[in-house]
Design a protein around this motif. Structure first.
Motif, mmCIF file in Angstrom:
data_model
loop_
_atom_site.group_PDB
_atom_site.id
_atom_site.type_symbol
_atom_site.label_atom_id
_atom_site.label_comp_id
_atom_site.label_asym_id
_atom_site.label_seq_id
_atom_site.Cartn_x
_atom_site.Cartn_y
_atom_site.Cartn_z
ATOM 1 N N TYR A 76 -12.419 4.630 -22.920
ATOM 2 C CA TYR A 76 -13.663 5.396 -22.901
ATOM 3 C C TYR A 76 -13.345 6.884 -22.808
ATOM 4 O O TYR A 76 -12.507 7.291 -22.017
ATOM 5 C CB TYR A 76 -14.548 4.953 -21.735
ATOM 6 N N HIS A 77 -14.040 7.691 -23.619
ATOM 7 C CA HIS A 77 -13.729 9.109 -23.709
ATOM 8 C C HIS A 77 -14.990 9.964 -23.697
ATOM 9 O O HIS A 77 -16.026 9.567 -24.231
ATOM 10 C CB HIS A 77 -12.946 9.404 -24.996
ATOM 11 N N LEU A 78 -14.876 11.123 -23.085
ATOM 12 C CA LEU A 78 -15.917 12.149 -23.102
ATOM 13 C C LEU A 78 -15.351 13.369 -23.786
ATOM 14 O O LEU A 78 -14.142 13.603 -23.744
ATOM 15 C CB LEU A 78 -16.332 12.530 -21.683
ATOM 16 N N GLY A 79 -16.207 14.173 -24.381
ATOM 17 C CA GLY A 79 -15.682 15.366 -25.028
ATOM 18 C C GLY A 79 -16.759 16.258 -25.596
ATOM 19 O O GLY A 79 -17.926 16.196 -25.193
ATOM 20 N N TYR A 80 -16.350 17.056 -26.553
ATOM 21 C CA TYR A 80 -17.223 18.056 -27.160
ATOM 22 C C TYR A 80 -16.726 18.351 -28.567
ATOM 23 O O TYR A 80 -15.635 17.937 -28.952
ATOM 24 C CB TYR A 80 -17.221 19.339 -26.318
ATOM 25 N N LEU A 81 -17.530 19.073 -29.315
ATOM 26 C CA LEU A 81 -17.137 19.533 -30.640
ATOM 27 C C LEU A 81 -16.627 20.958 -30.524
ATOM 28 O O LEU A 81 -17.294 21.809 -29.925
ATOM 29 C CB LEU A 81 -18.329 19.493 -31.595
ATOM 30 N N GLU A 82 -15.447 21.202 -31.077
ATOM 31 C CA GLU A 82 -14.885 22.554 -31.040
ATOM 32 C C GLU A 82 -15.866 23.546 -31.650
ATOM 33 O O GLU A 82 -16.476 23.265 -32.687
ATOM 34 C CB GLU A 82 -13.573 22.616 -31.841
ATOM 35 N N GLU A 83 -15.998 24.691 -31.017
ATOM 36 C CA GLU A 83 -16.809 25.812 -31.488
ATOM 37 C C GLU A 83 -18.308 25.509 -31.555
ATOM 38 O O GLU A 83 -19.049 26.206 -32.233
ATOM 39 C CB GLU A 83 -16.304 26.310 -32.848
ATOM 40 N N ILE A 84 -18.760 24.456 -30.864
ATOM 41 C CA ILE A 84 -20.188 24.148 -30.792
ATOM 42 C C ILE A 84 -20.585 24.154 -29.318
ATOM 43 O O ILE A 84 -20.349 23.178 -28.601
ATOM 44 C CB ILE A 84 -20.523 22.764 -31.413
ATOM 45 N N PRO A 85 -21.164 25.248 -28.843
ATOM 46 C CA PRO A 85 -21.560 25.313 -27.430
ATOM 47 C C PRO A 85 -22.564 24.207 -27.086
ATOM 48 O O PRO A 85 -23.418 23.852 -27.905
ATOM 49 C CB PRO A 85 -22.222 26.687 -27.304
ATOM 50 N N MET A 102 -22.691 11.414 -30.584
ATOM 51 C CA MET A 102 -22.277 12.811 -30.624
ATOM 52 C C MET A 102 -23.560 13.640 -30.669
ATOM 53 O O MET A 102 -24.455 13.359 -31.468
ATOM 54 C CB MET A 102 -21.425 13.011 -31.871
ATOM 55 N N LYS A 103 -23.670 14.630 -29.808
ATOM 56 C CA LYS A 103 -24.868 15.468 -29.753
ATOM 57 C C LYS A 103 -24.481 16.912 -30.004
ATOM 58 O O LYS A 103 -23.589 17.438 -29.370
ATOM 59 C CB LYS A 103 -25.525 15.335 -28.385
ATOM 60 N N LEU A 104 -25.172 17.529 -30.965
ATOM 61 C CA LEU A 104 -24.992 18.950 -31.193
ATOM 62 C C LEU A 104 -26.341 19.538 -31.572
ATOM 63 O O LEU A 104 -27.102 18.942 -32.328
ATOM 64 C CB LEU A 104 -23.935 19.248 -32.254
#
Length: 116
Positions: A76-85, A102-104
């Protein structure tokens, strides 16, 4: 009524780097969707595993039964998209594929493997 569009993408695993230095314990995948290449950066979520999610059911007599599902605990992983605040990613790799959300901005994407 929500607009639903499907797009087939192929994730490409990348070496996660911070200032040109590889970071252990992180996963990165590159995806091309909505006409742009995005990089997902994720870390292993240690406190979220199946053993922390008991399943409560009732048997034929109505007695409450508690079961703790077994399965991989390190996928299981948590994270973010690079360069997307303020972006967010929650994915699992339990069965070899990426699956999750994925939420942006104001959009939420569902990520799931293709089924043939």
């Amino acid at each position: 009524m929500a607009l639903q569009l499907s797009e087939v993408v192929t994730p490409r695993k990348e070496l996660h780097q911070d200032k040109s230095v590889p970071v252990l314990g992180w996963l990165s995948y590159s995806l091309r969707f909505a006409g742009q290449r995005r990089v997902i950066c994720m870390w292993h979520k240690k406190l979220f595993s199946p053993r922390h999610l008991p399943l409560m059911t009732q048997d034929d007599r109505g007695a409450l039964q508690r079961d703790c599902p077994t399965g991989p605990a390190d996928c299981y992983h948590l994270g973010y998209l690079e360069e997307i605040p303020l972006s967010g990613v929650t994915l699992d790799t339990c069965y070899g594929d990426l699956e999750g959300i994925m939420k942006l901005d104001d959009l939420t994407y569902e990520i799931r493997p293709l089924v043939f």
